[in-house]
Design a protein around this motif. Structure first.
Motif, mmCIF file in Angstrom:
data_model
loop_
_atom_site.group_PDB
_atom_site.id
_atom_site.type_symbol
_atom_site.label_atom_id
_atom_site.label_comp_id
_atom_site.label_asym_id
_atom_site.label_seq_id
_atom_site.Cartn_x
_atom_site.Cartn_y
_atom_site.Cartn_z
ATOM 1 N N ALA A 128 -4.718 92.845 39.667
ATOM 2 C CA ALA A 128 -4.122 93.373 40.897
ATOM 3 C C ALA A 128 -2.603 93.370 40.795
ATOM 4 O O ALA A 128 -1.944 94.345 41.177
ATOM 5 C CB ALA A 128 -4.582 92.555 42.100
ATOM 6 N N ASN A 129 -2.044 92.285 40.285
ATOM 7 C CA ASN A 129 -0.595 92.206 40.168
ATOM 8 C C ASN A 129 -0.077 93.195 39.125
ATOM 9 O O ASN A 129 0.945 93.858 39.334
ATOM 10 C CB ASN A 129 -0.179 90.785 39.794
ATOM 11 N N GLY A 130 -0.791 93.325 38.014
ATOM 12 C CA GLY A 130 -0.382 94.280 36.986
ATOM 13 C C GLY A 130 -0.422 95.713 37.489
ATOM 14 O O GLY A 130 0.511 96.492 37.258
ATOM 15 N N CYS A 131 -1.489 96.064 38.208
ATOM 16 C CA CYS A 131 -1.619 97.420 38.748
ATOM 17 C C CYS A 131 -0.563 97.699 39.818
ATOM 18 O O CYS A 131 -0.027 98.808 39.901
ATOM 19 C CB CYS A 131 -3.019 97.623 39.323
ATOM 20 N N ALA A 132 -0.268 96.682 40.648
ATOM 21 C CA ALA A 132 0.745 96.851 41.694
ATOM 22 C C ALA A 132 2.117 97.099 41.077
ATOM 23 O O ALA A 132 2.869 97.967 41.541
ATOM 24 C CB ALA A 132 0.784 95.614 42.588
ATOM 25 N N TYR A 133 2.461 96.366 40.029
ATOM 26 C CA TYR A 133 3.740 96.567 39.359
ATOM 27 C C TYR A 133 3.822 97.962 38.750
ATOM 28 O O TYR A 133 4.848 98.633 38.841
ATOM 29 C CB TYR A 133 3.928 95.516 38.260
ATOM 30 N N LEU A 138 12.483 93.747 43.822
ATOM 31 C CA LEU A 138 12.286 92.983 45.053
ATOM 32 C C LEU A 138 10.893 93.224 45.633
ATOM 33 O O LEU A 138 10.204 92.278 46.039
ATOM 34 C CB LEU A 138 13.346 93.353 46.090
ATOM 35 N N TYR A 139 10.491 94.482 45.660
ATOM 36 C CA TYR A 139 9.175 94.808 46.205
ATOM 37 C C TYR A 139 8.055 94.230 45.337
ATOM 38 O O TYR A 139 7.029 93.768 45.854
ATOM 39 C CB TYR A 139 9.019 96.320 46.320
ATOM 40 N N GLY A 140 8.227 94.266 44.027
ATOM 41 C CA GLY A 140 7.226 93.708 43.137
ATOM 42 C C GLY A 140 7.052 92.216 43.353
ATOM 43 O O GLY A 140 5.925 91.707 43.429
ATOM 44 N N LEU A 141 8.157 91.506 43.479
ATOM 45 C CA LEU A 141 8.097 90.070 43.737
ATOM 46 C C LEU A 141 7.468 89.783 45.095
ATOM 47 O O LEU A 141 6.732 88.803 45.262
ATOM 48 C CB LEU A 141 9.495 89.467 43.660
ATOM 49 N N CYS A 142 7.738 90.647 46.066
ATOM 50 C CA CYS A 142 7.133 90.505 47.385
ATOM 51 C C CYS A 142 5.614 90.660 47.303
ATOM 52 O O CYS A 142 4.865 89.881 47.897
ATOM 53 C CB CYS A 142 7.717 91.527 48.358
ATOM 54 N N VAL A 143 5.157 91.656 46.558
ATOM 55 C CA VAL A 143 3.718 91.870 46.393
ATOM 56 C C VAL A 143 3.066 90.640 45.778
ATOM 57 O O VAL A 143 1.982 90.218 46.197
ATOM 58 C CB VAL A 143 3.453 93.122 45.523
ATOM 59 N N SER A 144 3.719 90.045 44.792
ATOM 60 C CA SER A 144 3.174 88.843 44.160
ATOM 61 C C SER A 144 3.046 87.711 45.174
ATOM 62 O O SER A 144 2.032 87.001 45.215
ATOM 63 C CB SER A 144 4.072 88.407 42.994
ATOM 64 N N ALA A 145 4.070 87.527 45.996
ATOM 65 C CA ALA A 145 4.015 86.491 47.029
ATOM 66 C C ALA A 145 2.918 86.786 48.049
ATOM 67 O O ALA A 145 2.235 85.863 48.529
ATOM 68 C CB ALA A 145 5.369 86.380 47.731
ATOM 69 N N LEU A 146 2.725 88.061 48.366
ATOM 70 C CA LEU A 146 1.683 88.442 49.315
ATOM 71 C C LEU A 146 0.291 88.115 48.775
ATOM 72 O O LEU A 146 -0.595 87.683 49.521
ATOM 73 C CB LEU A 146 1.776 89.934 49.642
ATOM 74 N N LEU A 147 0.088 88.322 47.477
ATOM 75 C CA LEU A 147 -1.197 87.981 46.872
ATOM 76 C C LEU A 147 -1.480 86.492 46.997
ATOM 77 O O LEU A 147 -2.596 86.080 47.340
ATOM 78 C CB LEU A 147 -1.200 88.385 45.389
ATOM 79 N N ILE A 190 1.704 94.970 55.114
ATOM 80 C CA ILE A 190 3.042 94.959 54.505
ATOM 81 C C ILE A 190 3.037 95.734 53.203
ATOM 82 O O ILE A 190 3.957 96.511 52.920
ATOM 83 C CB ILE A 190 3.501 93.508 54.274
ATOM 84 N N PHE A 191 1.995 95.544 52.408
ATOM 85 C CA PHE A 191 1.899 96.273 51.134
ATOM 86 C C PHE A 191 1.827 97.776 51.378
ATOM 87 O O PHE A 191 2.512 98.557 50.696
ATOM 88 C CB PHE A 191 0.677 95.804 50.343
ATOM 89 N N CYS A 192 0.995 98.196 52.325
ATOM 90 C CA CYS A 192 0.879 99.639 52.625
ATOM 91 C C CYS A 192 2.213 100.200 53.101
ATOM 92 O O CYS A 192 2.626 101.296 52.683
ATOM 93 C CB CYS A 192 -0.201 99.866 53.691
ATOM 94 N N SER A 193 2.886 99.472 53.973
ATOM 95 C CA SER A 193 4.175 99.925 54.499
ATOM 96 C C SER A 193 5.192 100.012 53.374
ATOM 97 O O SER A 193 5.989 100.968 53.298
ATOM 98 C CB SER A 193 4.665 98.965 55.573
ATOM 99 N N LEU A 194 5.173 99.028 52.508
ATOM 100 C CA LEU A 194 6.092 98.993 51.376
ATOM 101 C C LEU A 194 5.895 100.206 50.464
ATOM 102 O O LEU A 194 6.848 100.853 50.047
ATOM 103 C CB LEU A 194 5.846 97.685 50.621
ATOM 104 N N MET A 195 4.629 100.534 50.181
ATOM 105 C CA MET A 195 4.348 101.654 49.282
ATOM 106 C C MET A 195 4.665 102.991 49.942
ATOM 107 O O MET A 195 5.238 103.881 49.305
ATOM 108 C CB MET A 195 2.882 101.614 48.844
#
Length: 238
Positions: free
Chosen positions: A81-86, A101-110, A229-234
């Motif tokens: 999931a983290n690899g695909c998100a990045y 910044l967004y990538g690190l945020c996604v990791s924290a969200l997971l 948050i992830f959807c909004s970010l993307m």
């Protein structure tokens, strides 16, 4: 897959492996940096070839080489999931300070989504980390500071009112801090969109669970907010 994509994906799953460490140790108040990785069942210290993201799980058929106990599918799923998100972020945003910044945020969200799902508690460290990312985003776009400041209060302010009206039963303190931190990172309009998506998802999914599996009214809101948050970010990147 191009070499560049492979590199980004590899970075993502390596960080995803560390996220699994955080998910396992943070609720137990254990060190996440210096303590070596071990089997969650027998406590055996893992060797380097047992720590290769995704591959080690597949090669070992999802079992510990020491005790033979089955390992959770969480490990490869979080890494993937983290690899695909990045990879998705890089394709949408490109390589930039914002995408980092967004990538690190996604990791924290997971991390916080899984922990909250299991414990009904969002770790303060995750919220502080996202808040730090928000401060960096603010200074990178200082001319629009009003938007980020408004984002900090837009949803968290609503949650604070709800918290006091329900005496803490309607919303958790971790949810308030999460939306304040994410609002500082995303801005006012985007955090409101995140709230709408997260609330809609929570309403639909939990209502279905209550009907089919007789679930109670109490549920972890963090995973749904994280999804919003992830959807909004993307969407904000498109």
């Amino acid at each position: 897959m191009k070499l560049f994509d492979l590199c980004i994906f590899t970075i993502g799953i390596i960080i995803g492996s560390f996220l699994n460490v955080c998910i396992f140790r943070i609720p137990r108040r254990e060190d996440i940096v210096y303590q070596r990785s071990r089997c969650p069942y027998c406590g055996r210290t893992l060797t380097w070839h047992e720590l290769i993201p995704v591959a080690s799980f597949v090669i070992q058929k999802g079992k510990c080489r020491g005790c033979g106990r089955k390992l959770s599918w969480q490990y490869p799923l979080i890494e993937l999931a983290n690899g695909c998100a990045y990879l998705l972020l890089v394709h949408v945003v490109g390589i930039s300070p914002v995408s980092i910044l967004y990538g690190l945020c996604v990791s924290a969200l997971l991390v916080l989504a899984v922990i909250d799902f299991r414990t009904y508690e969002i770790p303060l460290g995750c919220n502080l980390f996202i808040g730090a990312l928000g401060l960096i985003r603010l200074f990178l776009d200082l001319s629009n500071w009003q938007d980020y400041a408004a984002g900090f209060f837009a949803v968290s302010g609503i949650f604070v009112v709800l918290y006091f009206l329900t005496k803490g039963k309607g919303i958790g303190g971790g949810d308030i801090k999460l939306m304040a931190a994410a609002g500082l990172l995303l801005g006012c309009e985007k955090i409101l969109f995140a709230l709408a998506v997260g609330s809609g998802a929570a309403l639909g999914v939990h209502a279905a669970l209550m009907i089919r599996k007789k679930k109670g009214h109490m549920f972890a809101f963090g995973p749904y907010l994280a999804a919003g948050i992830f959807c909004s970010l993307m969407i904000s990147c498109i």
